[in-house]
Design a protein around this motif. Structure first.
Motif, PDB file in Angstrom:
ATOM      1  N   ASP A 170       0.863  -1.183   0.000  1.00  0.00           N
ATOM      2  CA  ASP A 170       0.000   0.000   0.000  1.00  0.00           C
ATOM      3  C   ASP A 170       0.900   1.234   0.000  1.00  0.00           C
ATOM      4  O   ASP A 170       1.558   1.547   0.996  1.00  0.00           O
ATOM      5  N   TRP A 171       0.920   1.929  -1.136  1.00  0.00           N
ATOM      6  CA  TRP A 171       1.833   3.049  -1.295  1.00  0.00           C
ATOM      7  C   TRP A 171       1.493   4.199  -0.347  1.00  0.00           C
ATOM      8  O   TRP A 171       2.392   4.914   0.124  1.00  0.00           O
ATOM      9  N   ILE A 184      -7.449   0.029   2.779  1.00  0.00           N
ATOM     10  CA  ILE A 184      -6.194  -0.695   2.555  1.00  0.00           C
ATOM     11  C   ILE A 184      -6.288  -1.442   1.222  1.00  0.00           C
ATOM     12  O   ILE A 184      -7.291  -2.088   0.929  1.00  0.00           O
ATOM     13  N   SER A 185      -5.260  -1.342   0.414  1.00  0.00           N
ATOM     14  CA  SER A 185      -5.280  -1.943  -0.913  1.00  0.00           C
ATOM     15  C   SER A 185      -5.622  -3.439  -0.847  1.00  0.00           C
ATOM     16  O   SER A 185      -5.018  -4.190  -0.075  1.00  0.00           O
ATOM     17  N   LYS A 186      -6.582  -3.853  -1.677  1.00  0.00           N
ATOM     18  CA  LYS A 186      -6.974  -5.257  -1.710  1.00  0.00           C
ATOM     19  C   LYS A 186      -5.868  -6.149  -2.275  1.00  0.00           C
ATOM     20  O   LYS A 186      -5.886  -7.357  -2.059  1.00  0.00           O
ATOM     21  N   LYS A 187      -4.921  -5.541  -2.969  1.00  0.00           N
ATOM     22  CA  LYS A 187      -3.808  -6.316  -3.517  1.00  0.00           C
ATOM     23  C   LYS A 187      -2.860  -6.800  -2.415  1.00  0.00           C
ATOM     24  O   LYS A 187      -1.982  -7.613  -2.679  1.00  0.00           O
ATOM     25  N   GLY A 203       0.959  -6.005   3.038  1.00  0.00           N
ATOM     26  CA  GLY A 203       1.377  -6.605   1.778  1.00  0.00           C
ATOM     27  C   GLY A 203       2.433  -7.680   1.922  1.00  0.00           C
ATOM     28  O   GLY A 203       3.120  -7.798   2.942  1.00  0.00           O
ATOM     29  N   LEU A 204       2.562  -8.480   0.857  1.00  0.00           N
ATOM     30  CA  LEU A 204       3.508  -9.592   0.843  1.00  0.00           C
ATOM     31  C   LEU A 204       4.951  -9.122   0.736  1.00  0.00           C
ATOM     32  O   LEU A 204       5.865  -9.776   1.245  1.00  0.00           O
ATOM     33  N   TRP A 284      14.582  -3.181  -0.157  1.00  0.00           N
ATOM     34  CA  TRP A 284      13.807  -4.411  -0.342  1.00  0.00           C
ATOM     35  C   TRP A 284      12.488  -4.128  -1.054  1.00  0.00           C
ATOM     36  O   TRP A 284      12.043  -4.931  -1.885  1.00  0.00           O
ATOM     37  N   MET A 285      11.861  -3.019  -0.751  1.00  0.00           N
ATOM     38  CA  MET A 285      10.575  -2.694  -1.375  1.00  0.00           C
ATOM     39  C   MET A 285      10.722  -2.378  -2.860  1.00  0.00           C
ATOM     40  O   MET A 285       9.739  -2.407  -3.590  1.00  0.00           O
ATOM     41  N   LYS A 286      11.913  -2.082  -3.316  1.00  0.00           N
ATOM     42  CA  LYS A 286      12.152  -1.880  -4.750  1.00  0.00           C
ATOM     43  C   LYS A 286      12.408  -3.251  -5.364  1.00  0.00           C
ATOM     44  O   LYS A 286      13.537  -3.738  -5.389  1.00  0.00           O
ATOM     45  N   THR A 287      11.348  -3.877  -5.851  1.00  0.00           N
ATOM     46  CA  THR A 287      11.400  -5.277  -6.256  1.00  0.00           C
ATOM     47  C   THR A 287      12.321  -5.493  -7.455  1.00  0.00           C
ATOM     48  O   THR A 287      12.451  -4.638  -8.330  1.00  0.00           O
ATOM     49  N   ALA A 288      12.948  -6.673  -7.472  1.00  0.00           N
ATOM     50  CA  ALA A 288      13.902  -7.029  -8.523  1.00  0.00           C
ATOM     51  C   ALA A 288      13.176  -7.622  -9.724  1.00  0.00           C
ATOM     52  O   ALA A 288      12.103  -8.216  -9.600  1.00  0.00           O
TER      53      ALA A 288
END
Length: 400
Positions: A170-171, A184-187, A203-204, A284-288
């Protein structure tokens, strides 16, 4: 009265015929316009734009391929030589808890990789403390390492680019907003709520954050040569400005499930401030994009700082499981160049492109030299046979 009388007699006014003709011609033009598939009469739609098509003759192709080879091969060699000078130590410690014992023993060769100037060798050992889940790694640095040094952790077989995973955050929460329960974002499912409270950060992605603790380097021969890494300035400046302390009330939120070991009693006000300034969390939040990736854990870019030769120890508290997804985790200590770390992909691409250009240039040049004499003899043979000279045929033969 007279109009009706004229119609009975079949008489028409002088302008009625012209009106009917205009009306019918108008209807025909409209019908043709509606049913016609003809594109508009423009240069683009009618393909009348000016074009240029090169004639690829040997005099053009061979020098062009030679030029590509002259440009690409030296660049590839320069990048390769520059990257080859990078000094690096890689320790795959994912199996330390199962392979190592309470006493020091040699690290398997396939799990300990290194490169130092002069191709000097190094030696690595490790031991494991089951009570503290700490893997202690010892290795040799055979030469003084000058310049900036970076500490990374490397994961394999971890798919941060999975569609559902990469969107699971959730940004607004990360920007410090106290996002209401229903917003909260459903994603972020299934990491939105826990124990009738909002998960922060949801979030995951946040829940699976890498949480092994890596210490600085301790020189076991001379403590004055201990080497420290800084954990500030390792994230993008844009991220540092974006992440803000949360405005949630502490009674409304709980940590993610995998953060319970770090925050067993929930958050405090100081914890919320620290999370917003934690650059490990930002990285870590900047996904690879790929399943094998490295993320920056620390760096030392102080001027004049040197990693002196000697034997060093570092402790790693192993909290992050990798066996559940069949991956590995590795510590990487490396210098860098203007082209990055010790990665040869870019140099190989330049060398391959230059090599292909050089190869085809030689093939075309040989073909041109071999077939030239045949074309000239064929021309004179035609003259001897009394055949008429055809300029078009001769011109076609001169083209490769």
């Amino acid at each position: 009265m007279f109009d009706g009388f004229r119609k009975r007699l079949g008489w028409k006014r002088a302008n009625e015929d012209s009106d009917n003709e205009d009306d019918s011609s108008f209807r025909e033009r409209v019908a043709k316009k509606i049913h016609s598939r003809r594109p508009p009469n423009t240069a683009f739609r009618q393909q009348r734009l000016k074009s240029w098509q090169p004639v690829l003759t040997p005099k053009i192709v061979i020098p062009f391929l030679l030029l590509l080879a002259v440009i690409f091969i030296p660049i590839g060699i320069g990048i390769y030589v520059s990257v080859y000078k990078v000094e690096v130590v890689e320790i795959n410690y994912g199996d330390c808890d199962t392979l190592a014992t309470a006493d020091y023993q040699d690290i398997p060769k396939k799990k300990f990789k290194y490169h130092f100037k002069g191709s000097k060798s190094s030696h690595g050992q490790w031991k494991y403390d089951t009570d503290t889940k700490t893997c202690t790694i010892r290795f040799d640095v055979p030469t003084d390492i000058k310049g900036n040094t970076y500490l990374y952790y490397k994961l394999t077989n971890f798919y941060q680019n999975h569609r559902k995973y990469v969107e699971s955050y959730d940004w607004k929460q990360l920007r410090g907003e106290a996002v209401p329960w229903n917003d909260i974002s459903k994603k972020c499912e299934p990491m939105r709520y826990r124990d009738d409270k909002i998960i922060y950060p949801a979030g995951l992605v946040a829940n699976s954050m890498f949480n092994d603790t890596i210490s600085n380097l301790t020189n076991i021969e001379d403590s004055a040569n201990n080497y420290e890494f800084s954990y500030k300035g390792i994230a993008w400046k844009s991220d540092v400005k974006t992440y803000k302390p949360s405005q949630y009330n502490l009674t409304d939120i709980v940590p993610p499930i995998n953060w319970l070991e770090k925050y067993p009693n929930g958050y405090t006000e100081e914890d919320l401030v620290m999370i917003a300034s934690d650059e490990h969390f930002m990285n870590w939040m900047k996904t690879a994009a790929m399943p094998t990736f490295m993320k920056l854990y620390g760096k030392n870019n102080q001027k004049g700082n040197v990693l002196h030769s000697g034997t060093y120890e570092m402790e790693v508290v192993m909290n992050y499981p990798v066996s559940i997804f069949g991956g590995t985790k590795t510590i990487v200590i490396s210098t860098s160049t203007v082209f990055g770390g010790r990665h040869f992909s870019l140099s190989i691409c330049y060398l391959v492109a230059g090599g292909i250009s050089l190869f085809f240039m030689i093939i075309f040049l040989i073909k041109q030299l071999v077939t030239r004499n045949k074309r000239e003899h064929a021309f004179f043979d035609n003259l001897d046979d009394g055949a008429t000279f055809n300029t078009e045929t001769a011109a076609s033969r001169t083209i490769l």
